[in-house]
Design a protein around this motif. Structure first.
Motif, PDB file in Angstrom:
ATOM      1  N   ILE A   1      43.930  38.520  35.433  1.00 41.44           N
ATOM      2  CA  ILE A   1      43.463  38.726  34.056  1.00 41.44           C
ATOM      3  C   ILE A   1      42.471  39.881  33.992  1.00 41.44           C
ATOM      4  O   ILE A   1      42.541  40.753  33.107  1.00 41.44           O
ATOM      5  CB  ILE A   1      42.842  37.431  33.507  1.00 41.44           C
ATOM      6  CG1 ILE A   1      43.928  36.355  33.343  1.00 41.44           C
ATOM      7  CG2 ILE A   1      42.145  37.677  32.173  1.00 41.44           C
ATOM      8  CD1 ILE A   1      43.382  34.995  32.942  1.00 41.44           C
ATOM      9  N   VAL A   2      41.523  39.906  34.964  1.00 40.44           N
ATOM     10  CA  VAL A   2      40.527  40.991  34.978  1.00 40.44           C
ATOM     11  C   VAL A   2      41.208  42.339  35.199  1.00 40.44           C
ATOM     12  O   VAL A   2      40.870  43.334  34.534  1.00 40.44           O
ATOM     13  CB  VAL A   2      39.479  40.717  36.077  1.00 40.44           C
ATOM     14  CG1 VAL A   2      38.561  41.921  36.256  1.00 40.44           C
ATOM     15  CG2 VAL A   2      38.653  39.493  35.731  1.00 40.44           C
ATOM     16  N   ALA A   3      42.163  42.408  36.134  1.00 43.63           N
ATOM     17  CA  ALA A   3      42.876  43.665  36.393  1.00 43.63           C
ATOM     18  C   ALA A   3      43.642  44.125  35.157  1.00 43.63           C
ATOM     19  O   ALA A   3      43.670  45.323  34.839  1.00 43.63           O
ATOM     20  CB  ALA A   3      43.821  43.495  37.584  1.00 43.63           C
ATOM     21  N   ALA A   4      44.262  43.188  34.452  1.00 39.45           N
ATOM     22  CA  ALA A   4      45.003  43.558  33.240  1.00 39.45           C
ATOM     23  C   ALA A   4      44.065  44.092  32.157  1.00 39.45           C
ATOM     24  O   ALA A   4      44.380  45.078  31.473  1.00 39.45           O
ATOM     25  CB  ALA A   4      45.780  42.349  32.730  1.00 39.45           C
ATOM     26  N   VAL A   5      42.893  43.457  32.008  1.00 41.56           N
ATOM     27  CA  VAL A   5      41.928  43.928  31.007  1.00 41.56           C
ATOM     28  C   VAL A   5      41.445  45.323  31.349  1.00 41.56           C
ATOM     29  O   VAL A   5      41.367  46.219  30.487  1.00 41.56           O
ATOM     30  CB  VAL A   5      40.747  42.928  30.910  1.00 41.56           C
ATOM     31  CG1 VAL A   5      39.628  43.521  30.059  1.00 41.56           C
ATOM     32  CG2 VAL A   5      41.213  41.617  30.316  1.00 41.56           C
TER      33      VAL A   5
ATOM     34  N   LEU B   1      42.610  34.548  37.682  1.00 46.14           N
ATOM     35  CA  LEU B   1      41.451  35.243  37.123  1.00 46.14           C
ATOM     36  C   LEU B   1      41.439  36.716  37.525  1.00 46.14           C
ATOM     37  O   LEU B   1      41.128  37.595  36.700  1.00 46.14           O
ATOM     38  CB  LEU B   1      40.167  34.550  37.585  1.00 46.14           C
ATOM     39  CG  LEU B   1      39.904  33.156  37.006  1.00 46.14           C
ATOM     40  CD1 LEU B   1      38.642  32.557  37.606  1.00 46.14           C
ATOM     41  CD2 LEU B   1      39.792  33.205  35.477  1.00 46.14           C
ATOM     42  N   ILE B   2      41.774  36.996  38.801  1.00 43.52           N
ATOM     43  CA  ILE B   2      41.834  38.394  39.242  1.00 43.52           C
ATOM     44  C   ILE B   2      42.899  39.159  38.460  1.00 43.52           C
ATOM     45  O   ILE B   2      42.696  40.304  38.050  1.00 43.52           O
ATOM     46  CB  ILE B   2      42.105  38.456  40.754  1.00 43.52           C
ATOM     47  CG1 ILE B   2      40.895  37.919  41.533  1.00 43.52           C
ATOM     48  CG2 ILE B   2      42.415  39.882  41.199  1.00 43.52           C
ATOM     49  CD1 ILE B   2      41.124  37.844  43.026  1.00 43.52           C
TER      50      ILE B   2
ATOM     51  N   LEU C   1      42.749  28.355  44.812  1.00 39.91           N
ATOM     52  CA  LEU C   1      43.278  29.683  45.137  1.00 39.91           C
ATOM     53  C   LEU C   1      44.126  30.236  44.003  1.00 39.91           C
ATOM     54  O   LEU C   1      44.013  31.417  43.640  1.00 39.91           O
ATOM     55  CB  LEU C   1      44.091  29.606  46.433  1.00 39.91           C
ATOM     56  CG  LEU C   1      44.714  30.919  46.926  1.00 39.91           C
ATOM     57  CD1 LEU C   1      43.633  31.952  47.207  1.00 39.91           C
ATOM     58  CD2 LEU C   1      45.552  30.683  48.179  1.00 39.91           C
ATOM     59  N   LEU C   2      44.976  29.403  43.432  1.00 39.76           N
ATOM     60  CA  LEU C   2      45.795  29.856  42.300  1.00 39.76           C
ATOM     61  C   LEU C   2      44.926  30.244  41.114  1.00 39.76           C
ATOM     62  O   LEU C   2      45.200  31.239  40.423  1.00 39.76           O
ATOM     63  CB  LEU C   2      46.780  28.743  41.906  1.00 39.76           C
ATOM     64  CG  LEU C   2      47.905  28.451  42.911  1.00 39.76           C
ATOM     65  CD1 LEU C   2      48.740  27.267  42.438  1.00 39.76           C
ATOM     66  CD2 LEU C   2      48.787  29.681  43.085  1.00 39.76           C
ATOM     67  N   LEU C   3      43.871  29.496  40.874  1.00 39.38           N
ATOM     68  CA  LEU C   3      42.970  29.819  39.774  1.00 39.38           C
ATOM     69  C   LEU C   3      42.289  31.160  39.992  1.00 39.38           C
ATOM     70  O   LEU C   3      42.172  31.980  39.064  1.00 39.38           O
ATOM     71  CB  LEU C   3      41.929  28.705  39.616  1.00 39.38           C
ATOM     72  CG  LEU C   3      40.887  28.896  38.499  1.00 39.38           C
ATOM     73  CD1 LEU C   3      41.576  28.983  37.139  1.00 39.38           C
ATOM     74  CD2 LEU C   3      39.882  27.752  38.515  1.00 39.38           C
TER      75      LEU C   3
END
Length: 248
Positions: free
Chosen positions: A79-83, A76-77, A70-72
């Motif tokens: 990181i994608v939102a920041a990108v 990842l979510i 869950l933490l992983l």
């Protein structure tokens, strides 16, 4: 010589029997568990000494694995939102009410209130790299207090990057307790300041580059103050305050 010889009696040699591994008052089960049987004088039933079992940590390991997964996923979510944010710099579309005209506002024989409003709206997409698809099912409605006066459908269209689109929408509807609403509107009209709410419920799909994402909803509300409700005449919008948000 014969008299001086002493004869010692033979001492019986004690033969030591091997001590049993299990006390007489105990027995061994088939699985090797030692069972101590209490003597009749001591009372009570048999006392069983079982071998301790090892505790298994399967549940603990499974829970730790789920938490780590869950933490992983959350990382990842993020990181994608920041990108997406830094690359596309998304902004909510902007709307403004340019014109409001009342074509009909009357009481029916059943004392319901019939209303027809013609509204001109300007929709602006401020994004440089994001397109907006306005999907089927969008609604625009006009409210007085908690009573919906009329509503209409938003058209389906695509709004490109940094595009401005003007929409002409006709709203119609019938309201219960029409005489009560009409009396309140007439009283407000004497002050020259009639509060109305324009609500937007628009399902849209966002286009990032060449990728079209799932549908979301743009929810908005414009608080208007108009000077009159006269039919077939231009109505002056004295104040307009709009706020919009996105619902996943």
């Amino acid at each position: 010589m014969a008299d001086n010889q002493r004869i010692h009696p033979a001492v019986p040699v004690a033969t030591s029997a091997t001590a049993p591994l299990v006390p007489p008052s105990s027995s061994v089960s088939e699985k090797g568990t030692q069972v101590h049987r209490a003597s009749p004088l001591q009372g009570g039933g048999p006392v069983i000494f079982a071998k301790p079992r090892k505790r298994k940590g399967c549940c603990c390991r499974l829970l730790c694995g789920l938490i780590s997964l869950l933490l992983l996923i959350l990382i990842l979510i993020g990181i994608v939102a920041a990108v997406i944010y830094f690359v596309f710099q998304p902004k909510l579309p902007q709307y403004s009410v340019d014109r409001l005209q009342i074509s009909a506002l009357r009481l029916n024989f059943d004392l319901t209130l019939y209303a027809q409003f013609d509204v001109k709206i300007t929709a602006t997409n401020p994004n440089k790299k994001i397109g907006i698809y306005y999907e089927k099912g969008g609604r625009l409605s006009v409210w007085y207090s908690n009573d919906k006066l009329c509503e209409g459908s938003l058209p389906r269209f695509y709004q490109g990057h940094q595009n401005t689109t003007r929409l002409d929408i006709t709203l119609t509807g019938q309201s219960e307790s029409g005489s009560t609403i009409m009396a309140a509107l007439q009283q407000q009209q004497q002050t020259g300041q009639i509060p109305l709410d324009l609500k937007v419920d628009a399902p849209v799909s966002v286009e990032l580059g060449t990728m079209k994402l799932r549908k979301v909803k743009i929810l908005g509300r414009c608080s208007l103050v108009v000077d009159s409700l006269s039919t077939n005449s231009m109505i002056s919008i004295k104040a307009s305050n709009c706020s919009f948000g996105m619902k996943l």
